[in-house]
Every structure is written in C-alpha cells, then in structure tokens.
Design an enzyme around this catalytic site. Sequence first.
Site, PDB file in Angstrom:
ATOM      1  N   SER A 113       0.842  -1.194   0.000  1.00 59.03           N
ATOM      2  CA  SER A 113       0.000   0.000   0.000  1.00 59.03           C
ATOM      3  C   SER A 113       0.883   1.253   0.000  1.00 59.03           C
ATOM      4  O   SER A 113       1.705   1.402  -0.900  1.00 59.03           O
ATOM      5  CB  SER A 113      -0.949  -0.056   1.200  1.00 59.03           C
ATOM      6  OG  SER A 113      -1.988   0.850   1.040  1.00 59.03           O
ATOM      7  N   ASP A 117      -8.483  -5.546  -5.712  1.00 62.59           N
ATOM      8  CA  ASP A 117      -8.055  -4.359  -4.982  1.00 62.59           C
ATOM      9  C   ASP A 117      -8.596  -3.108  -5.663  1.00 62.59           C
ATOM     10  O   ASP A 117      -7.989  -2.579  -6.583  1.00 62.59           O
ATOM     11  CB  ASP A 117      -6.529  -4.301  -4.901  1.00 62.59           C
ATOM     12  CG  ASP A 117      -6.082  -3.168  -3.991  1.00 62.59           C
ATOM     13  OD1 ASP A 117      -6.957  -2.490  -3.416  1.00 62.59           O
ATOM     14  OD2 ASP A 117      -4.866  -2.961  -3.857  1.00 62.59           O
ATOM     15  N   HIS A 167      -7.002  -5.781  -1.280  1.00 60.93           N
ATOM     16  CA  HIS A 167      -5.811  -5.014  -0.894  1.00 60.93           C
ATOM     17  C   HIS A 167      -4.901  -5.815   0.056  1.00 60.93           C
ATOM     18  O   HIS A 167      -3.718  -5.568   0.133  1.00 60.93           O
ATOM     19  CB  HIS A 167      -6.289  -3.715  -0.230  1.00 60.93           C
ATOM     20  CG  HIS A 167      -5.289  -2.601  -0.193  1.00 60.93           C
ATOM     21  ND1 HIS A 167      -4.637  -2.139  -1.311  1.00 60.93           N
ATOM     22  CD2 HIS A 167      -4.824  -1.833   0.833  1.00 60.93           C
ATOM     23  CE1 HIS A 167      -3.824  -1.146  -0.974  1.00 60.93           C
ATOM     24  NE2 HIS A 167      -3.917  -0.943   0.322  1.00 60.93           N
TER      25      HIS A 167
END
Length: 721
Positions: A573, A654, A686
């Site tokens: 991320s 995601d 994610h």
Amino acid sequence: MARYLGLAMALASHGAFAVLTPELVWSAPQRGVATPNPTGDLAIFSVSEYSFENQSTSAAWQLLDLKTGKISDAGLSAAEVNEIAWIPGTETGILYINATNEKVPGGVTLWIGDIKKPSESKLVASLEAPFSGLKVAKTSTGDLHFLVNSLAYQNGTAFNPELAPKPRHTGRLYENIYPRHWDRWLTKERYAVFGGRLLVNSSYSLAQPGVRNFLQGVEFNITRPESPVQPFGGSDDYDISADGKLFAFLSKAPHLNKAEFTASYIYVGPFDGSQVAKAINGPSSEADAAGHKGASGLPTFSPDSCKLAFIQQDGDYYESDRWQLYVVDISKGADGVTTSNYKPLTAKWDRWVAAIKWAPRGESIYVAAEDYAINRIFNIPTSADGDFVPKNQTSVTSVAGFYVLPDSSLLVSATAVWSTRDFYTLRNGTQKVLFSSTKVDQQLAGLGPHTYSEIFFTGSAGLEQKLHALVVKPSNFVANKTYPLAYIIHGGPQSAHLNAWSNRWNYQIWADQGYIVVAPNPTGSTGFGQQLIDAIQGDWGGAPYEDLVLGWEYVKENLPFVDTDNGIAAGASFGGFMTNWIQGHDLGRKFKALVTHDGISQTLASYATDELWFMRHDFNGTIYESLDVYERWNPMNHVANWSTPQFIIHNTLDYRLPESDGLSLFNILQSKGVPSRFLNFPDEHHQMRTPENGRFWYEEVFNWVNHWSKGVPLDKEAIGE
Ligand SMILES: *[C@@H]1O[C@H](CO)[C@@H](O)[C@H](O)[C@H]1NC(C)=O
Ligand SMILES: *[C@@H]1O[C@H](CO)[C@@H](O)[C@H](O)[C@H]1NC(C)=O
Ligand SMILES: *[C@@H]1O[C@H](CO)[C@@H](O)[C@H](O)[C@H]1NC(C)=O
Ligand SMILES: *[C@@H]1O[C@H](CO)[C@@H](O)[C@H](O)[C@H]1NC(C)=O
Ligand SMILES: *[C@@H]1O[C@H](CO)[C@@H](O)[C@H](O)[C@H]1NC(C)=O
Ligand SMILES: *[C@@H]1O[C@H](CO)[C@@H](O)[C@H](O)[C@H]1NC(C)=O
Ligand SMILES: *[C@@H]1O[C@H](CO)[C@@H](O)[C@H](O)[C@H]1NC(C)=O
Ligand SMILES: *[C@@H]1O[C@H](CO)[C@@H](O)[C@H](O)[C@H]1NC(C)=O
Ligand SMILES: *[C@@H]1O[C@H](CO)[C@@H](O)[C@H](O)[C@H]1NC(C)=O
Ligand SMILES: *[C@@H]1O[C@H](CO)[C@@H](O)[C@H](O)[C@H]1NC(C)=O
C-alpha cells in the site's frame, strides 16, 4: 506440495529452536476477543484453524474460566452458530444467531439458551435475511430488545441474496461518484440496523411486526444512510442502551457524497420507533458549531442509559485527524430523544481514541489508543476537565479488544510480535495472564520477546521527538554473525508498525528467513502524536523518504549484526508506493531487491481509487486543484533510475488501488530489462486473506529476496517464455 512438506520436516527435525514458516503462520489457531458473561467469571471466544493437510478450516466456540484460565469447549458448533451474545442480568444466559433457517433459505434464526446447557437452547425467532452483529439489552419488564444488521432494499426490507431474483444482464450503471469500494461494486442495497423485541411473557417469541429497520425515514439528499459503514464497519457502529429504550448508529453525512468526504454522524432514536432517528452531531448541532467536520464512531451508551460516549474527528475530509472522545447526556421526553451537555473529554490528549468501554458505574471510560508502537488501554474519568491527560494501564503487548468486569478489573485480549493471542485480567494494575497462545500452540513454539527490540533515531523533519523502529532478530540469532537487513515499510501512510501479530506482514517470519527486520515508523506514522502524522501532508516522497534514508544509515552505523550491503526493502500500500519511490532514488541502489505489494506507481492515476478524500487531503487538494503535488510525488517520474530487482504483487479485487499500477510497474521493469516478477491473485483484495494464497505469497516473495540477497536459486514457478 513436496516443497512445503520438505520444509516442514526439516524444521521439525531441528529441535533446538523453532523457525516460523508460512505454513506455521497460516495454520496457527486464530482466536477472537474474549467476551465476559455479565457476572464476569466466564468468557466466550471463537477459534479457527486452517489445515494445509486437509485443505479445510475447523472452528469452535470456547469458554475461558476467568479464575483458573481453564479453557473448555462451549458445546455449540461453530458451523451452526455464527454469533453468541450474553443476556444482561443473567449469569450464563445466551442469545445466539444460528446460521440456518429451515423456513427461509438464506435466512438465519435466533436461539435463546444457557451456556451451561447449550443443547437445551430454543429457537425464538426466524429472521428472513442473513442478519449479523447481534447486540441485546434486557428491559425492566424482562423483554429482550436486540439489534442486528443486514443489507436492505431501498424500501427498507432486509435483502436476502438467496431469494433475490436473478438479473437478466450483468451491466452496472452509475450516475454518481463512488461506483465501487474496497473489493465490491456498489449495488442499490445498503446496510441497515434492525431492532426486534423478544417477549418474556410468551417464551421470548418475536413481537409483531418482526424486526424494524431503524434507518428508514432518515432524510437525505445525496447519500442514502447506511450502517454499519462499509466495508469495515460492524456492530461497533451501533449500540442499544442498557434499558433497551434507545438505539444509536453511525452513518455517513446524508448531504455529502461518500467519495470525497469523511463526515459521518451519530444518530439516536427511541427503540419503540415512535420517532425517526436524529443526528446528534450533524449540521447545526453543538458539535458542528464547535468545528466537527469529520468522521464519528463508536456510539456507546453508559450503564445507566443516560449518557452516550462516541469519538469524532474535526478535520474536513481528513481520515487521519485526531480521534477525540466525547460524551453527551441523553433523555427521552414527550418531544422525543434530546441530547445536552456535549463534552469533549480528551481535547488535550495527543492520541487517537480507538475503543470505548464504560466503567460499571459510569464514573469513567476506558479507551484503547496507539501509543509508542503499542495499542494500550487508558482510563478517563467522565468528570475530567479539558486538560486531563490519561495514563496508560497496559504495556508490552497490544490490546486487540477488552471488557470491563463488574469489579472494575479489565479482561484484555492482546497480541504481540510473538503471540497470536494472550488473554489476561488487569486488577488494580496487576496483570494475571490466563492464556498465551505461544505456550500452547505448537505452530508458535519457541517464539518470545527475546527476538524483539526497538531503536530510536533522529528523523528529517526537525521534530524534537526521535523516530521509532521495531527490530526483530531471527529465532536462531547468533551474536557474532551478521544478517542482511529486511527493511519493511508500513502502509497508511498514517498507521504504524506495532508490537502486534499479523499473518500478512509477520516480522518473525521474515526474520526467520535469516534477516534482521527493521520496521521504521517515519513521518506520517500514528501513535507518536498528531504533529508527526500531519507532517506527511503534501510531502509523501519528502520527509518520510528522508526519514527512511536516516533510519537506514542509523542501522548501518549502529547495528553491527546487520549486513546492509545485502539488504532488501518491502512494503504494501503506502509502503508499496514508498518502495517504488525508493526504486527511483538513491536509497534504491542500497538494496539487493525490492518487494511492492499493491502500491502506487503512478500518482496521476490515483483518482481510480475509491476513497477520494484520501488523495484530496494528502496531496493538498483535488487532482485539478493541486496537480503539481500529484506530479511532484509521482514514482513514474523517476523511471529512468529504476534498476534494482523488484517483485510486484498486485491483486485483482483491490479497488483501493487498481492492478494497473502493479502491471505498469512490472511492464516497465521488464521492458528495461530489470529482473522482476509479477504475482497476481484474482480473488484477493488489498490484503491477503486466505491461507493457501498467503503461503504462496510468502514462498514466492522469500524465494525472490533470498535469491538476490543470498544467492539462493530462483524457483521455476513463474510463467514465462
Ligand atoms: C485432517 O483430517 C483428519 C481426518 O479427519 C484428522 O484426523 C486430522 O487431524 C486432520 N489434520 C489436521 C491438521 O487438522
Ligand atoms: C441450528 O438450526 C438448525 C435448523 O436450521 C438445527 O438443526 C440446529 O440444531 C441448530 N443448531 C443450534 C446449535 O442451535
Ligand atoms: C421491498 O422491495 C423488495 C424488492 O423489490 C420486495 O421484494 C419487498 O416486498 C418490498 N417490501 C415492501 C415492504 O414493499
Ligand atoms: C406480553 O407483553 C407485551 C408487552 O411487552 C404485551 O403487549 C402483551 O399483551 C403481553 N402478552 C401477554 C400474553 O401477556
Ligand atoms: C442537501 O441538503 C443540504 C442541507 O441539509 C443543503 O445544504 C444542500 O444544498 C442540499 N443539496 C442538494 C443537492 O440538494
Ligand atoms: C506506560 O507507558 C510507559 C512508556 O512506554 C511505560 O514505561 C509504563 O510502564 C507504562 N505503564 C504501565 C502501567 O504499563
Ligand atoms: C483496587 O484498590 C483499591 C484501593 O486499594 C480498592 O479499594 C479496590 O477494591 C481495588 N479493586 C480491585 C478490583 O481489586
Ligand atoms: C561465535 O559464537 C559461538 C558461541 O556463541 C562460538 O561457538 C563461535 O566460535 C563464535 N564464532 C566466531 C567466529 O567467533
Ligand atoms: C500542504 O498543506 C500543508 C498543511 O497546510 C502545508 O504544510 C504544506 O506545505 C502543503 N504542501 C504543499 C505541497 O502544498
Ligand atoms: C537518477 O538518480 C540520479 C542520482 O541520484 C539523479 O541525479 C537523477 O536526478 C535521477 N533521475 C531521475 C529521473 O530521478
């Protein structure tokens, strides 16, 4: 398969020390938070365990004796029972959700019973949709009032996907911002909180007309009310008062779009449905006048039902503003539910309130908050004045959940780098450990605090406080050897590396590949004060990157057992963005390999994300107002320097960050001839969720870093030619 079994056997024969492996992490029992019964002598929790051998998960409900720590099976099948709630005012009475409904396919049923005699439970209500999130209160007459939630049609009726007609086409048509979120595309249904009454005078049968949707009738002109707030909200997003007369729920601001604003309000209404729920901190409330423009959360009634505690952020569209604790008085009179005496309790406390539990007589509130890389418990008297700064009650491990027992002691469910779950009580500052997974689970054998330490180094921003990093050594660490660095960068960016367990980014599992894990908390990190958090705004590749350079230099100069020449860096991320930023900058040349999981490579594509408030805040405006900031921190601008071997994971589900970012990164590296691999999971979002995928992720990431750091041969798993 042989590859994995071989590894497991090699470990088993080792004896002297255990090494944490992907199999062990993903097959270790996962225990929920222990929830005490009303008298505080027993607690219930769930446990589930994946077997790689059988490719299946087994689950159970277990009871923890709070005096002896003895654990026993609760006698209720976890395959049949989704949730269990203790009935207030009883010792061992329970209300639970049975996962099946013989009359309504796709529905569930409510059962009432006693945990001492679970086989004698009785079915009391048929619910016509897959309701969850059970909360229950006992009224003065002995009736049980309960709350549950479910998706609902626009007309308010609960939505049962099994009974819904099959659409003729798969088209999805949108006319406003926010077509999808996290891992799902929006449909017309929204979550709603429903209330029902079980009547004591008729064997707890469900009173007519069944469950009532408490969000129906709430006015809106932009965003239809929804609670719990998706995708992470659960039963913490609503509450029922102890006397069963009131309910409260969280919903996003009805006059703002869901993509560009974080604003959400707490709604309160009477359980008898005589009045539509009203926002207590919405426009033209006291809170609004005091500057509340952000999100709210954790509505929690006091034990006497007269007060409501909750949290709020002030900042407009700023998801990482400080979460403060508030209390209001609530009364129900002839003109409905009214609130008064709005009071902030933690205005001067530079931490985020993240959990709320009232003391038994309502004289104080226990909260959880991140503080120096540990999630701790603090106590705040309701009489506190604006300057009050609470003291931490817990240390070392991180609180995952807790309850206050009738004698004001605490029952804490915790984790640490070395433990998936500890249960302990805290009585007047004395901790009594009831259970520690590391002592019981063979998968965790040998883990402990001995591999864990912390360092503090001077950061770039000129702040007085030093920056913190976790350091985790291999289980078989030998003092006179050196180990390559695994520099692990957290996501967020407004989050932190904590002394807590994670299956997905488990520090010990990386260390046990033969690395020293250094996990820094640079500018943007939470738990060290709001100044450090706020300082990342408009500066993604600035101060945080410089901090990481300084952290790396600190490790090189001060930790003689770390080999920085053969180190690797990895992150997911924001940690993935930062790894991609590092790839284009000098620090990238210091690592033998990089690993990016679901990270931004192209900031100009960042409006393909879902929560647009995030970029809008962090990049000082929308992309059309503040294009220069998006441009400034674009990893793609430094593509000319990309040259360090890189492993890229990017998952199809995601929607927080579309897979095109990972694909363009990979394709450019391939085109430039930079060694790289691309791993995609079509069924993961994610974050990695499933054990088989989770194991493959670790095996392939480790194969990559071990190859470039230590010369281990690359496997032949990748699809090529
Ligand atoms: C796998 O299933 C077998 C047969 O049901 C059982 O005996 C065994 O304990 C299971 N293994 C694990 C690791 O759960
Ligand atoms: C759950 O409901 C099913 C019927 O739908 C019933 O056969 C089963 O015994 C129930 N289990 C429990 C624990 O209540
Ligand atoms: C609400 O809408 C659904 C789907 O159209 C329908 O099945 C249900 O009967 C409606 N409920 C009411 C109360 O009209
Ligand atoms: C049971 O109690 C409800 C109110 O809680 C009342 O309306 C109802 O008449 C009672 N029924 C009987 C059979 O006493
Ligand atoms: C929606 O309602 C708010 C007040 O509640 C008002 O300020 C706003 O102009 C309305 N928006 C639209 C599009 O009607
Ligand atoms: C509170 O935190 C400080 C700083 O980490 C620590 O020294 C102290 O022991 C903690 N207090 C308790 C009660 O654990
Ligand atoms: C904690 O200590 C105080 C004062 O010593 C005492 O009054 C109280 O009963 C104790 N509480 C518990 C839960 O032991
Ligand atoms: C390293 O330390 C171990 C004992 O911890 C010792 O047996 C070994 O000889 C040492 N090796 C070197 C190269 O000093
Ligand atoms: C972004 O906003 C913050 C806070 O107002 C400010 O400190 C920073 O200089 C701004 N950065 C840019 C690049 O505009
Ligand atoms: C590549 O790195 C060199 C050396 O640090 C630097 O001077 C140059 O500006 C970088 N190029 C890009 C496009 O970032």
